[in-house]
Design a protein around this motif. Sequence first.
Motif, PDB file in Angstrom:
ATOM      1  N   HIS A 133       0.809  -1.216   0.000  1.00 53.21           N
ATOM      2  CA  HIS A 133       0.000   0.000   0.000  1.00 53.21           C
ATOM      3  C   HIS A 133       0.847   1.272   0.000  1.00 53.21           C
ATOM      4  O   HIS A 133       0.302   2.363   0.192  1.00 53.21           O
ATOM      5  N   ARG A 134       2.136   1.144  -0.208  1.00 52.75           N
ATOM      6  CA  ARG A 134       2.968   2.332  -0.354  1.00 52.75           C
ATOM      7  C   ARG A 134       2.632   3.057  -1.656  1.00 52.75           C
ATOM      8  O   ARG A 134       2.475   2.440  -2.702  1.00 52.75           O
ATOM      9  N   SER A 180      -7.820   3.056  -8.192  1.00 50.48           N
ATOM     10  CA  SER A 180      -8.252   4.322  -7.599  1.00 50.48           C
ATOM     11  C   SER A 180      -7.190   5.405  -7.730  1.00 50.48           C
ATOM     12  O   SER A 180      -7.345   6.488  -7.175  1.00 50.48           O
ATOM     13  N   GLY A 181      -6.114   5.102  -8.468  1.00 48.46           N
ATOM     14  CA  GLY A 181      -5.035   6.064  -8.619  1.00 48.46           C
ATOM     15  C   GLY A 181      -5.259   7.010  -9.783  1.00 48.46           C
ATOM     16  O   GLY A 181      -6.373   7.164 -10.298  1.00 48.46           O
ATOM     17  N   VAL A 223       1.842   6.409 -13.952  1.00 48.90           N
ATOM     18  CA  VAL A 223       0.820   5.788 -13.116  1.00 48.90           C
ATOM     19  C   VAL A 223       1.161   6.072 -11.663  1.00 48.90           C
ATOM     20  O   VAL A 223       2.237   5.705 -11.191  1.00 48.90           O
ATOM     21  N   GLU A 224       0.253   6.698 -10.960  1.00 49.83           N
ATOM     22  CA  GLU A 224       0.447   7.045  -9.553  1.00 49.83           C
ATOM     23  C   GLU A 224      -0.627   6.341  -8.730  1.00 49.83           C
ATOM     24  O   GLU A 224      -1.822   6.609  -8.889  1.00 49.83           O
ATOM     25  N   ALA A 225      -0.202   5.418  -7.871  1.00 46.13           N
ATOM     26  CA  ALA A 225      -1.142   4.615  -7.090  1.00 46.13           C
ATOM     27  C   ALA A 225      -0.350   3.863  -6.030  1.00 46.13           C
ATOM     28  O   ALA A 225       0.870   4.034  -5.908  1.00 46.13           O
ATOM     29  N   THR A 226      -1.035   3.014  -5.277  1.00 44.70           N
ATOM     30  CA  THR A 226      -0.302   2.119  -4.394  1.00 44.70           C
ATOM     31  C   THR A 226       0.484   1.117  -5.253  1.00 44.70           C
ATOM     32  O   THR A 226       0.160   0.890  -6.425  1.00 44.70           O
ATOM     33  N   GLN A 265       9.615   6.122  -8.309  1.00 45.72           N
ATOM     34  CA  GLN A 265       9.506   6.822  -7.028  1.00 45.72           C
ATOM     35  C   GLN A 265       8.534   6.059  -6.136  1.00 45.72           C
ATOM     36  O   GLN A 265       7.548   5.499  -6.622  1.00 45.72           O
ATOM     37  N   HIS A 266       8.817   6.005  -4.820  1.00 40.89           N
ATOM     38  CA  HIS A 266       7.872   5.359  -3.917  1.00 40.89           C
ATOM     39  C   HIS A 266       7.960   5.949  -2.523  1.00 40.89           C
ATOM     40  O   HIS A 266       8.937   6.610  -2.158  1.00 40.89           O
ATOM     41  N   GLU A 267       6.936   5.682  -1.779  1.00 38.10           N
ATOM     42  CA  GLU A 267       6.848   6.137  -0.391  1.00 38.10           C
ATOM     43  C   GLU A 267       7.749   5.265   0.478  1.00 38.10           C
ATOM     44  O   GLU A 267       7.753   4.033   0.345  1.00 38.10           O
ATOM     45  N   ASP A 268       8.508   5.895   1.370  1.00 40.00           N
ATOM     46  CA  ASP A 268       9.343   5.106   2.269  1.00 40.00           C
ATOM     47  C   ASP A 268       8.611   4.872   3.588  1.00 40.00           C
ATOM     48  O   ASP A 268       7.457   5.277   3.770  1.00 40.00           O
TER      49      ASP A 268
END
Length: 446
Positions: A27-28, A91-92, A112-115, A329-332
Amino acid sequence: MSPSTALLTDQYELTMVQAALRSGAAHRRCVFEVFGRRLPGGRRYGVVAGTGRLLEGLERFRFDDDALAFLRERGIVDEPTLDYLAGYRFSGSISGYAEGEMWFPHSPVLRVEATFAEACLLETYILSVLNHDSAIASAGSRMVQAAGGTVSDGGRPCVEMGSRRTQEAAATASARAAAVVGFAATSNLQAGHDYGIPTLGTAAHAFTLLHDSEEEAFAAQVEAFGPETTLLVDTYDVERAVRTAVEVAGPRLGAVRLDSGDLVEQAFMVRDLLDSLGNTATRIIVSSDLDEHAIARLAAAPVDSYGVGTRLVTGAGAPTAGMVYKLVQHEDSSGGQIPVEKASEGKSSRGGVKVPMRTYGGSGAAEAEVIGIGAAPETAAEARRLQVPLVVEGELQPGFTGAEGVRRAASRHRESFAELPRAAHRLSKGDPVIPTIHQSPLPLLS
């Protein structure tokens, strides 16, 4: 057969999701980008196509009961993953080059920007659509330009007729991609039904061979469709067939089609013969494994339109656009965003979100593809942003699908091609007509 598109994918997309669900990383928030490292076949530009089809399929990307039963029966993923897939809805957000736009090496044609889980599941589907349709469009664009441009620009019309030379779903996709780059019509009825593309078709050699004589076959066709029909004149002897066609249909004969032999030589002979018989308005249509080079050779011949099949639907030697889908790119673990990139030899990628713009010189011709990393590039030249929103928080934006999407894409292609330097018209192998320039990475905001 299920209407869902969710199983049009590779198994490892699902196994990655299962492992990510277990690790807690599924879910990042992530950013994936689609780009091609190089243009295929030494071509000077590529054409983005398939965007509308991709969005149509995204609406049906659902793991229905049949798909879930298959995955459970095969033991492909575990029950927690099946539960996640059962509720899957993208849902992104997705942005990208408008369909019909030109692309060059490293152009970020889709973002594409999403989990991770949502975006990962779409990889194979996105690439299968864009790689196929962009390959067909890139080949078809060169063919249309070899024919003198689109009909609205005064060129000779090209007709797509390759359905029998490719897989049935690919045939419809190919017809759609051809329409995006200026083909005037298709023989494929499904493409006509789904996308409003004009359809054409008359008869094959089998129809002539079925009858006791060529005259009988021509008479049957004219009786059924009127003298304005197109008669195929190379089943036996071309000169005799043309004379017979004129005798049967008269001066209102719409067209004759040549499908074999030396098309240049035959076109001149047939034009002279038709004119001598008084059929000065009867058109000449040629087919037979045409590609952009064959069409260019026919430029001086008295030909009115081209029927293009095998070479178009196989990409004229480059059947895939070679695009890839990479995490940039991703959430840490702390909630911030960090860029990531591959360092693989020959398969490297650049980290960070890309913001592409096309710059223009004083003459109005495109000069470069300038790509900022983390922010819009800084440029003193006139520039145009290239990415447009396609999906916003799971909602498809209007105007990109169906017949309207094809019309918009065709318009974008005409405008985009008109901006390119004159070198874009060359059919010989060469470097891209404009360079791709990456600006130095800028700090990314958490």
